[in-house]
Design an enzyme around this catalytic site. Structure first.
Site, short mmCIF file in Angstrom:
data_model
loop_
_atom_site.label_atom_id
_atom_site.label_comp_id
_atom_site.label_asym_id
_atom_site.label_seq_id
_atom_site.Cartn_x
_atom_site.Cartn_y
_atom_site.Cartn_z
N ASP A 132 2.53 -4.11 8.16
CA ASP A 132 1.39 -3.29 8.33
C ASP A 132 0.00 -4.29 8.00
O ASP A 132 0.00 -5.89 7.64
CB ASP A 132 1.45 -3.30 6.45
CG ASP A 132 0.35 -2.59 6.19
OD1 ASP A 132 -0.57 -2.39 7.11
OD2 ASP A 132 0.12 -1.23 4.86
N HIS A 180 1.07 -1.29 0.08
CA HIS A 180 0.44 0.12 -0.36
C HIS A 180 0.80 1.07 0.27
O HIS A 180 1.80 1.53 0.57
CB HIS A 180 -1.05 -0.14 1.25
CG HIS A 180 -1.83 0.98 1.45
ND1 HIS A 180 -1.79 2.25 1.59
CD2 HIS A 180 -3.23 0.72 1.09
CE1 HIS A 180 -3.15 3.07 1.68
NE2 HIS A 180 -4.28 2.45 1.47
N LYS A 234 -10.02 -1.24 10.22
CA LYS A 234 -10.26 -2.43 9.45
C LYS A 234 -11.58 -3.22 10.51
O LYS A 234 -12.05 -4.34 9.82
CB LYS A 234 -9.16 -2.74 8.82
CG LYS A 234 -8.86 -1.01 7.72
CD LYS A 234 -9.26 -1.32 6.85
CE LYS A 234 -8.17 -0.47 6.36
NZ LYS A 234 -8.38 -0.12 4.48
N GLN A 249 -5.03 -4.66 7.19
CA GLN A 249 -5.41 -5.99 6.31
C GLN A 249 -5.42 -7.47 7.25
O GLN A 249 -6.68 -8.04 6.38
CB GLN A 249 -5.34 -6.25 4.79
CG GLN A 249 -5.64 -4.89 4.11
CD GLN A 249 -6.97 -4.25 4.01
OE1 GLN A 249 -7.47 -4.73 4.34
NE2 GLN A 249 -7.07 -3.01 4.31
N CYS A 274 -4.91 2.52 -3.78
CA CYS A 274 -3.09 2.32 -3.28
C CYS A 274 -2.49 2.16 -2.81
O CYS A 274 -1.74 2.04 -2.20
CB CYS A 274 -3.82 3.63 -2.05
SG CYS A 274 -4.98 4.63 -1.43
#
Length: 406
Positions: A198, A121, A224, A201, A364
């Site tokens: 990261d 991302h 999220k 997700q 993104c």
């Protein structure tokens, strides 16, 4: 776990209609919806506890402080951090990554190297570009293949004694691929590098364990995970957080301030300057309660069944291209696709007329789209409250969109 119909009653927005059609919300990769329990926590805070924290001797301040710090402990337990002080409240994953990148821009020097992946991302690309520009370090990229799978042989070749930090997604937001971060972390540690993951997700679908992964930094966003926007968390190993310089200056993050110099507060407050998103932090704690009540394993099982069902249905559409790992055991509930000779934006507009919310564009993750030489994809991303009946409606709507736009 509750039945899916019972879960759906927790989410008031799912009772809406869009263009006179029942809302089908398949844009969970961008932001998930919020259950009544979390909404009520937000209302309760502003109705009965609204006060600044850590600074007041009065009852409201003490109550708000206790609720905020209890939420931090809930996050510590959920992600299995050793100490609650290793959990920093942030504005979200992007903020957490920038906090670490800013710190490493001061710790790195010329000849140091940063490794990211081709799947990232923008929030895990641009901060490291800036850090390298400030420090003189070099940015290296792990390539991916046509299924979005990272090339770990090239990763092995990129790693060396100059590698300072490796920064990768746990799960691709554009494709849903689950990356082998356990192997990535272990190999980075062999050469003395640290790893930032990261987890934006991954956290809604998996339950990453900081001790099992032995990860150095892990960033997540509440929105999220069925929580509010504007709040997230960064896990960092205590010894590494102590090495990083403060990201922002101001109140709360200091121990003493004099015009000649200032000294900084202990963790985690060293990185939490100013009045925080108190309500968001407390609501994030309630979000963790909600997820644990449902059970992460049950959530993941339901979402995986949705993924398998939707893929099987969509594969029968002539002229469709599906992106991502064919091994669905290494995917979360995200499907990116295109229809031959039709722009993804146009598909998204038609689907909206059927009350179906999907995401279109490069998500993104423009380097991924450049790799495929496409302007973007249509992305459908599922959550625990989605149903097989919604997928049936979605697939029929895709067929109608294809017919209308061909």
């Amino acid at each position: 776990m509750k039945s899916i119909l019972e879960i759906r009653t927790d989410f008031p927005i799912l009772s809406r209609t869009i263009h006179n059609k029942p809302l089908i919300y398949f844009d969970n990769g961008a932001t998930s919806q919020t259950p009544t329990q979390v909404i009520e926590a937000i209302v309760h805070y502003y109705s009965y506890q609204n006060a600044n924290i850590h600074r007041g001797v009065h009852t409201l301040s003490q109550e708000a402080t206790d609720a905020y710090e209890e939420a931090r402990k809930k996050l510590q337990r959920h992600f299995n951090a050793r100490k609650s002080s290793e959990i920093l409240f942030t504005a979200g994953t992007t903020h957490g990554i920038n906090l670490v990148a800013n710190g490493y821009s001061a710790l790195m020097q010329e000849r140091d190297e940063v490794i990211i992946s081709a799947s990232e991302h923008h929030s895990n690309i641009v901060p490291w570009q800036l850090a390298c520009q400030r420090s003189g370090a070099t940015l290296k990229v792990i390539p991916m293949n046509e299924k979005g799978i990272l090339d770990l042989e090239v990763y092995n070749q990129l790693l060396n004694k100059r590698t300072k930090i490796v920064c990768v997604q746990h799960v691709s937001n554009a494709l849903g691929n689950i990356h082998p971060i356990e192997e990535i972390i272990e190999k980075a540690h062999r050469v003395g590098a640290v790893v930032l993951v990261d987890g934006a997700q991954a956290a809604p679908h998996l339950q990453p364990d900081m001790q099992t992964l032995d990860v150095d930094f892990y960033a997540v966003s509440a929105h999220k995970m069925y929580g509010p926007t504007g709040i997230g968390a960064l896990y960092g190993k205590e010894e590494l957080l102590l090495q990083l310089p403060p990201y922002q200056g101001g109140g709360e993050m200091i121990k003493e301030v004099h015009f000649e110099e200032s000294t900084y507060a202990d963790l985690p407050y060293k990185f939490e300057a100013g009045t925080p998103n108190i309500c968001g932090g407390i609501a994030f704690g309630t979000t963790i309660d909600y997820i644990q009540q449902l059970g992460m394993e049950a959530i993941a099982t339901h979402e995986h069944k949705l993924l398998e069902y939707a893929i099987a249905k969509l594969q029968n559409i002539e002229g469709i291209t599906l992106y991502g790992n064919d091994d669905l055991s290494k995917r979360t509930a995200v499907i990116s696709f295109n229809l031959q000779n039709i722009h993804p934006y146009d598909v998204g507009v038609i689907l909206d007329q059927f009350g179906i919310a999907v995401r279109t564009g490069h998500h993104c993750a423009q380097p991924i789209m450049d790799f495929y030489c496409i302007p973007g994809t249509v992305r459908a991303s599922f959550a625990v409250y989605n149903t097989f009946e919604e997928i049936d409606t979605f697939v029929e709507a895709v067929k109608k969109a294809q017919k209308m736009l061909s």
